[in-house]
Design a protein around this motif. Structure first.
Motif: not given
Length: 318
Positions: A225-232, A135-141
């Motif tokens: 389903e992945l939820s996470y804080p991502r950088l703007c 699974i891909s998680a771009p730019d996690p905080a």
């Protein structure tokens, strides 16, 4: 994006005539019987619209119909032209990962049920009891709380309680486990430190374990389903985000100052957001705006990054 030259070939019209139609908004765009707004290129060389993926058991293609008629223009919204926000910002990203590989029609009685599954695991058999899913998680905080929902369907129906057992690992480290009874759908929700997410690809490993006394145990994987804080921060000059709790949102990471912002909260009637402040920081460009609401959805990108349709076909029935 659809170019006038491509439309001219499909309609059997001169390119200049198609340009005139685009400029005069004499094309009507619709999706499943509902009008869809579009943005015309200023010189009539093409048109832009917001295309959605379709959620259907029967097809993976969403069809947009372009015909002669009065077109619906994208609306306008005001971004407030604010000063950039101080410090890095995050928003709540929510990503779904699903592959429809196995059709379990024999396990469902309702033809409208989602009987498609990604894979299955079988306890005790090499190569089958444990499997990995990227699974891909771009730019996690790098901080805050993340959440993973694992959607499964049991394939065991034996006299034990409980008789389904799944263990979940993230990037080689334990994340959690769940037990449940029987064939019904099962959703396992796991909360964890978002700092455990790698930027980009992450590996989920699922293990199917067999309870004592059982001859076998098996289950199917539906989706994650992945939820996470991502950088703007834009990825390849594109970012889709929600307004969130920030009074001012600043999105960086663009390679060009020619960034457009769209409010796509209503996918069929997106709005062009004007009053977007553009700045430069560390050799890259950023935009700042005031979101209309915490749940409003936005898309930021240069127009040259717009995608092309998977196919463009003349409607033979027209």
């Amino acid at each position: 994006y659809v170019g006038a030259d491509v439309l001219a070939a499909r309609f059997g019209l001169p390119v200049e005539k198609v340009r005139q139609f685009i400029t005069g908004r004499q094309f009507s765009l619709s999706n499943r019987g509902k009008p869809a707004a579009y943005l015309k290129a200023s010189d009539g060389s093409g048109l832009y619209f917001y295309g959605e993926a379709i959620d259907s058991l029967f097809t993976g293609e969403n069809v947009y119909l372009l015909t002669a008629g009065t077109g619906l223009a994208m609306g306008q919204a005001n971004g407030g032209n604010p000063a950039p926000a101080a410090g890095p910002q995050v928003f709540g990203e929510q990503l779904r990962f699903e592959q429809d590989s196995l059709a379990l029609t024999g396990m469902f009685y309702d033809p409208d049920s989602d009987y498609w599954m990604w894979d299955n695991l079988f306890a005790g058999y090499p190569g089958l009891w444990q499997k990995e899913f990227p699974i891909s998680a771009p730019d996690p905080a790098g901080s805050g709380q993340a959440q993973l929902k694992v959607r499964l369907r049991g394939g065991t129906n034996l006299p034990a309680n409980p008789y389904q057992h799944v263990v979940v690992e993230l990037n080689g480290q334990p994340l959690g486990e769940g037990r449940w009874d029987g064939p019904p759908d099962y959703e396992l929700t796991l909360r964890f430190d978002a700092g455990r997410l790698a930027n980009g690809e992450n590996i989920l490993r699922l293990s199917c374990l067999k309870a004592a006394g059982l001859q076998y145990s098996t289950f199917y994987v539906d989706s994650f389903e992945l939820s996470y804080p991502r950088l703007c921060r834009a990825l390849d000059d594109v970012l889709a985000l929600r307004g969130g709790v920030n009074r001012v949102v600043t999105v960086g990471g663009f390679s060009t100052p020619e960034v457009w912002l769209f409010d796509v909260t209503n996918p069929l009637q997106p709005k062009v957001v004007n009053g977007v402040a553009v700045g430069e920081k560390s050799g890259q460009y950023q935009i700042s705006f005031r979101p209309a609401g915490a749940t409003n959805r936005y898309l930021a990108l240069p127009l040259q990054r717009a995608l092309l349709p998977a196919s463009i076909t003349a409607d033979a029935s027209a």
